[in-house]
Scaffold this motif. Structure first.
Motif, PDB file in Angstrom:
ATOM      1  N   GLU A 152       1.131   6.102  -7.043  1.00  0.00           N
ATOM      2  CA  GLU A 152       0.125   6.874  -7.396  1.00  0.00           C
ATOM      3  C   GLU A 152       0.447   8.457  -7.293  1.00  0.00           C
ATOM      4  O   GLU A 152      -0.008   9.171  -8.305  1.00  0.00           O
ATOM      5  N   ARG A 153       1.283   8.892  -6.372  1.00  0.00           N
ATOM      6  CA  ARG A 153       1.278  10.262  -6.360  1.00  0.00           C
ATOM      7  C   ARG A 153       2.240  10.854  -7.651  1.00  0.00           C
ATOM      8  O   ARG A 153       2.165  11.906  -8.231  1.00  0.00           O
ATOM      9  N   SER A 181       0.823  -1.136  -0.146  1.00  0.00           N
ATOM     10  CA  SER A 181       0.097   0.133   0.090  1.00  0.00           C
ATOM     11  C   SER A 181       0.884   1.274  -0.165  1.00  0.00           C
ATOM     12  O   SER A 181       0.702   2.151  -0.653  1.00  0.00           O
ATOM     13  N   GLN A 224       1.125   4.075  -3.031  1.00  0.00           N
ATOM     14  CA  GLN A 224       0.940   5.390  -2.655  1.00  0.00           C
ATOM     15  C   GLN A 224       1.900   6.348  -3.408  1.00  0.00           C
ATOM     16  O   GLN A 224       1.516   7.291  -4.063  1.00  0.00           O
TER      17      GLN A 224
END
Length: 69
Positions: free
Chosen positions: A39-40, A32, A36
């Motif tokens: 994704e950022r 996760s 993240q």
């Protein structure tokens, strides 16, 4: 490992988080955090049930999607 996950998602754009966890043998919490970061940076996008409006099936099996190379 981030580059390996990014590469895998580019090659397998329908990969799920569960599949990535098994493939890279990482705990869900660790994965996760890595997702993240990706994704950022715009490399992956998480799909949630509320974001899944294309099929409207509410199956909750939406994959991660590649957003850029």
């Amino acid at each position: 490992m981030l580059l390996a996950i990014k590469s895998y998602v580019q090659q397998h754009p329908n990969a799920t988080a569960a599949e990535l966890g098994l493939r890279f043998q990482v705990q869900p919490e660790t994965l996760s955090s890595m997702l993240q970061i990706l994704e950022r940076k715009g490399y992956v996008k998480r799909w949630s049930e509320s974001a899944c409006t294309e099929c409207e099936s509410s199956c909750q099996a939406c994959p991660l999607q590649q957003t850029q190379g």
